[in-house]
Write a protein that holds these residues in place. Structure first.
Motif, PDB file in Angstrom:
ATOM      1  N   THR A  39       0.764  -1.334   0.052  1.00 22.13           N
ATOM      2  CA  THR A  39      -0.021  -0.032   0.026  1.00 22.13           C
ATOM      3  C   THR A  39       0.949   1.181   0.082  1.00 22.13           C
ATOM      4  OG1 THR A  39      -0.035   0.242   2.435  1.00 22.13           O
ATOM      5  CG2 THR A  39      -1.814  -1.075   1.208  1.00 22.13           C
ATOM      6  N   SER A  40       0.289   2.413  -0.213  1.00 26.59           N
ATOM      7  CA  SER A  40       1.206   3.627  -0.547  1.00 26.59           C
ATOM      8  C   SER A  40       1.186   4.580   0.348  1.00 26.59           C
ATOM      9  CB  SER A  40       0.456   4.361  -1.824  1.00 26.59           C
ATOM     10  OG  SER A  40      -0.760   4.809  -1.653  1.00 26.59           O
ATOM     11  N   GLY A  41       0.729   4.142   1.682  1.00 23.36           N
ATOM     12  CA  GLY A  41       0.832   5.424   2.485  1.00 23.36           C
ATOM     13  C   GLY A  41       2.103   5.386   3.389  1.00 23.36           C
ATOM     14  N   THR A  42       2.168   6.320   4.399  1.00 22.73           N
ATOM     15  CA  THR A  42       3.529   6.253   5.187  1.00 22.73           C
ATOM     16  C   THR A  42       3.365   5.178   6.380  1.00 22.73           C
ATOM     17  OG1 THR A  42       2.575   8.127   6.599  1.00 22.73           O
ATOM     18  CG2 THR A  42       4.032   8.801   4.642  1.00 22.73           C
ATOM     19  N   ALA A  43       2.243   4.704   6.486  1.00 20.44           N
ATOM     20  CA  ALA A  43       2.039   3.828   7.575  1.00 20.44           C
ATOM     21  C   ALA A  43       0.946   2.798   6.867  1.00 20.44           C
ATOM     22  CB  ALA A  43       1.358   4.396   8.886  1.00 20.44           C
ATOM     23  N   ARG A  44       0.944   1.611   7.504  1.00 23.03           N
ATOM     24  CA  ARG A  44      -0.094   0.390   6.999  1.00 23.03           C
ATOM     25  C   ARG A  44      -1.455   0.958   6.933  1.00 23.03           C
ATOM     26  NH1 ARG A  44       2.082  -5.644   7.849  1.00 23.03           N
ATOM     27  NH2 ARG A  44       4.394  -5.101   7.548  1.00 23.03           N
ATOM     28  N   SER A  45      -2.000   0.522   5.896  1.00 22.09           N
ATOM     29  CA  SER A  45      -3.540   0.940   6.069  1.00 22.09           C
ATOM     30  C   SER A  45      -4.194   0.255   6.917  1.00 22.09           C
ATOM     31  CB  SER A  45      -4.246   0.473   4.628  1.00 22.09           C
ATOM     32  OG  SER A  45      -5.587   0.327   4.576  1.00 22.09           O
ATOM     33  N   PRO A  46      -5.387   0.834   7.868  1.00 24.73           N
ATOM     34  CA  PRO A  46      -5.889   0.340   8.721  1.00 24.73           C
ATOM     35  C   PRO A  46      -7.006  -0.842   8.282  1.00 24.73           C
ATOM     36  CG  PRO A  46      -6.750   2.568   8.551  1.00 24.73           C
ATOM     37  CD  PRO A  46      -5.530   2.313   7.698  1.00 24.73           C
ATOM     38  N   PHE A  47      -7.212  -0.770   6.863  1.00 27.45           N
ATOM     39  CA  PHE A  47      -8.083  -1.879   6.227  1.00 27.45           C
ATOM     40  C   PHE A  47      -7.376  -2.986   5.747  1.00 27.45           C
ATOM     41  CE2 PHE A  47      -9.817   2.668   5.498  1.00 27.45           C
ATOM     42  CZ  PHE A  47     -10.850   2.332   6.475  1.00 27.45           C
ATOM     43  N   LEU A  48      -5.862  -2.673   5.675  1.00 24.30           N
ATOM     44  CA  LEU A  48      -5.150  -3.952   5.104  1.00 24.30           C
ATOM     45  C   LEU A  48      -3.888  -4.032   6.038  1.00 24.30           C
ATOM     46  CD1 LEU A  48      -5.364  -3.401   1.254  1.00 24.30           C
ATOM     47  CD2 LEU A  48      -6.309  -5.326   2.666  1.00 24.30           C
ATOM     48  N   PRO A  49      -4.085  -4.128   7.556  1.00 28.47           N
ATOM     49  CA  PRO A  49      -2.964  -4.172   8.174  1.00 28.47           C
ATOM     50  C   PRO A  49      -1.953  -5.139   8.090  1.00 28.47           C
ATOM     51  CG  PRO A  49      -5.055  -4.961   9.416  1.00 28.47           C
ATOM     52  CD  PRO A  49      -5.295  -4.573   8.026  1.00 28.47           C
ATOM     53  N   ASP A  50      -2.329  -6.307   7.179  1.00 29.96           N
ATOM     54  CA  ASP A  50      -1.244  -7.430   7.014  1.00 29.96           C
ATOM     55  C   ASP A  50      -0.238  -6.883   5.841  1.00 29.96           C
ATOM     56  OD1 ASP A  50      -3.832  -7.594   5.262  1.00 29.96           O
ATOM     57  OD2 ASP A  50      -3.107  -9.605   4.681  1.00 29.96           O
ATOM     58  N   VAL A  51      -0.477  -5.877   5.254  1.00 28.74           N
ATOM     59  CA  VAL A  51       0.198  -5.495   4.049  1.00 28.74           C
ATOM     60  C   VAL A  51       1.246  -4.347   4.298  1.00 28.74           C
ATOM     61  CG1 VAL A  51       0.047  -4.830   1.401  1.00 28.74           C
ATOM     62  CG2 VAL A  51      -1.873  -6.450   2.503  1.00 28.74           C
ATOM     63  N   PRO A  52       2.377  -4.709   3.931  1.00 25.43           N
ATOM     64  CA  PRO A  52       3.364  -3.738   4.143  1.00 25.43           C
ATOM     65  C   PRO A  52       3.308  -2.596   3.086  1.00 25.43           C
ATOM     66  CG  PRO A  52       4.207  -5.349   2.889  1.00 25.43           C
ATOM     67  CD  PRO A  52       3.179  -5.911   3.362  1.00 25.43           C
ATOM     68  N   THR A  53       3.823  -1.423   3.450  1.00 26.69           N
ATOM     69  CA  THR A  53       3.834  -0.396   2.450  1.00 26.69           C
ATOM     70  C   THR A  53       4.940  -0.605   1.573  1.00 26.69           C
ATOM     71  OG1 THR A  53       5.353   1.068   3.822  1.00 26.69           O
ATOM     72  CG2 THR A  53       3.023   1.291   4.555  1.00 26.69           C
ATOM     73  N   PHE A  54       4.951   0.155   0.465  1.00 26.77           N
ATOM     74  CA  PHE A  54       6.176   0.537  -0.411  1.00 26.77           C
ATOM     75  C   PHE A  54       7.316   0.833   0.104  1.00 26.77           C
ATOM     76  CE2 PHE A  54       2.709   0.653  -3.454  1.00 26.77           C
ATOM     77  CZ  PHE A  54       3.145  -0.058  -4.604  1.00 26.77           C
ATOM     78  N   ILE A  55       7.271   1.804   1.249  1.00 26.64           N
ATOM     79  CA  ILE A  55       8.442   2.118   1.991  1.00 26.64           C
ATOM     80  C   ILE A  55       8.927   0.854   2.835  1.00 26.64           C
ATOM     81  CG2 ILE A  55       9.210   3.552   3.830  1.00 26.64           C
ATOM     82  CD1 ILE A  55       7.479   5.677   2.805  1.00 26.64           C
ATOM     83  N   GLU A  56       8.117   0.277   3.443  1.00 23.95           N
ATOM     84  CA  GLU A  56       8.642  -0.867   4.271  1.00 23.95           C
ATOM     85  C   GLU A  56       9.157  -2.037   3.271  1.00 23.95           C
ATOM     86  OE1 GLU A  56       6.043  -2.303   7.801  1.00 23.95           O
ATOM     87  OE2 GLU A  56       4.702  -1.439   6.274  1.00 23.95           O
ATOM     88  N   SER A  57       8.779  -2.081   2.069  1.00 27.04           N
ATOM     89  CA  SER A  57       9.129  -2.980   1.148  1.00 27.04           C
ATOM     90  C   SER A  57      10.593  -2.640   0.712  1.00 27.04           C
ATOM     91  CB  SER A  57       8.314  -3.327   0.009  1.00 27.04           C
ATOM     92  OG  SER A  57       6.934  -3.733   0.534  1.00 27.04           O
ATOM     93  N   GLY A  58      10.808  -1.511   0.837  1.00 24.49           N
ATOM     94  CA  GLY A  58      12.357  -1.088   0.411  1.00 24.49           C
ATOM     95  C   GLY A  58      12.349  -0.202  -0.699  1.00 24.49           C
ATOM     96  N   TYR A  59      11.237   0.368  -1.085  1.00 24.94           N
ATOM     97  CA  TYR A  59      11.095   1.545  -2.157  1.00 24.94           C
ATOM     98  C   TYR A  59      10.392   2.958  -1.614  1.00 24.94           C
ATOM     99  CZ  TYR A  59      11.679  -2.859  -4.676  1.00 24.94           C
ATOM    100  OH  TYR A  59      12.058  -4.192  -5.150  1.00 24.94           O
TER     101      TYR A  59
END
Length: 325
Positions: free
Chosen positions: A225-245
């Motif tokens: 997901t594209s936010g600075t923090a994980r989406s509250p609707f998809l808490p199991d999904v990392p952000t792009f930033i967490e993913s290294g981008y």
């Protein structure tokens, strides 16, 4: 000389004028206020407009209607608000693109969002999400990047359309990952997501509300997901930033008035919206739409508008997108 008779006549005329003026003011106050929403009825944005109309109706004690003024990717609705009287009877609820991005897309936009609109309040945000089909052997952005490098002819992504924010955001993804991606624009997100779930398309970028139900049902796989923090609707999904981008972006809805609307009216509208967006009842209703409530001051929205307009300009330029009209 002023006689008693002439004074009585003057007093009666003045009273009549005050009475007529009072009736006219009452009639103006009773006229429905309208929220122009520049897209069709039925989606989450339209539902948001109707929820906010109800809050303004309560706060202002007057009728408030939603006017779906559609066409030209939202531009017609914005133009209608630009030319409306700045008398507090017209507001605009719009997503980010028509006011913060289109000035970089269209050479003859027909309005200047900074000069022609008065910010009232940012009311909600939502993230973008990148999803892949379940048959694709990837579970992270890094694995997707490796797959795209190994399968460049199949590195196609779908979005709700050419010239949309998901299109421009994926330009940033390609740049950050160092990969060539081929854009496939659809007329709305539904067709793209249907082809993703059916295996005809390897990946789709859309908003979290568009993708979260199929992700939770296991029919597609959201990997970032594209936010600075994980989406509250998809808490199991990392952000792009967490993913290294190092890429981030979101979309939002904001309320605006025609330029020249009195500042005291703007503040009153903003105060009503901010207070309403703090209530658990309205927050729950927005959550059901996949929207994260915000509620900012007019000045805060002005800063957001200018910031995001500058932030999206490079992606628009890099996309090479040229509208037909």
């Amino acid at each position: 000389m002023i006689t008693r008779r002439s004074m009585m006549a003057y007093t009666a005329a003045a009273a009549a004028t005050v009475s007529v003026s009072g009736r006219a003011m009452a009639q103006i106050a009773a006229q429905p206020m309208r929220i122009v929403f520049p897209f069709t009825a039925g989606g989450s944005g339209d539902a948001l407009a109707r929820l906010l109309a109800d809050q303004l109706r309560i706060g202002l004690d007057q009728p408030v209607i939603v006017d779906n003024r559609t066409g030209a990717a939202g531009r017609i609705g914005v133009q209608a608000v630009k030319t409306a009287a700045p008398d507090g009877k017209t507001l605009l609820l719009t997503p980010i693109a028509p006011v913060a991005v289109y000035q970089h897309v269209y050479s003859n936009l027909g309005y200047d969002p900074i000069k022609d609109l008065a910010p009232v309040s940012q009311v909600s945000t939502m993230d973008f999400a990148l999803a892949v089909g379940t048959a694709l052997p990837v579970k992270s952005v890094k694995e997707l990047v490796a797959w795209c490098k190994a399968n460049p002819a199949q590195a196609n992504y779908g979005t709700p359309g050419a010239g949309t924010l998901p299109h421009f955001f994926m330009v940033l993804v390609g740049q950050a990952a160092g990969i060539e991606l081929q854009h496939v624009g659809y007329k709305g997100s539904a067709g793209a997501i249907t082809d993703l779930a059916g295996g005809q398309l390897p990946m789709v970028l859309s908003t979290t509300p568009d993708l979260m139900s199929l992700h939770k049902a296991g029919k597609i796989r959201v990997i970032a997901t594209s936010g600075t923090a994980r989406s509250p609707f998809l808490p199991d999904v990392p952000t792009f930033i967490e993913s290294g981008y190092k890429i981030q972006g979101d979309t939002w809805y904001g309320m605006f008035a025609p330029a020249g609307t009195p500042a005291e009216m703007i503040k009153r509208f903003s105060d009503i919206l901010v207070a309403a967006l703090k209530t658990p009842e309205l927050r729950d209703k927005l959550a059901n739409l996949g929207l994260q409530p915000t509620g900012t001051s007019a000045e805060e929205l002005r800063v957001i508008l200018q910031r995001d307009s500058a932030a999206w300009a490079p992606a628009v330029a890099a996309s090479g997108f040229k509208p037909e009209n």
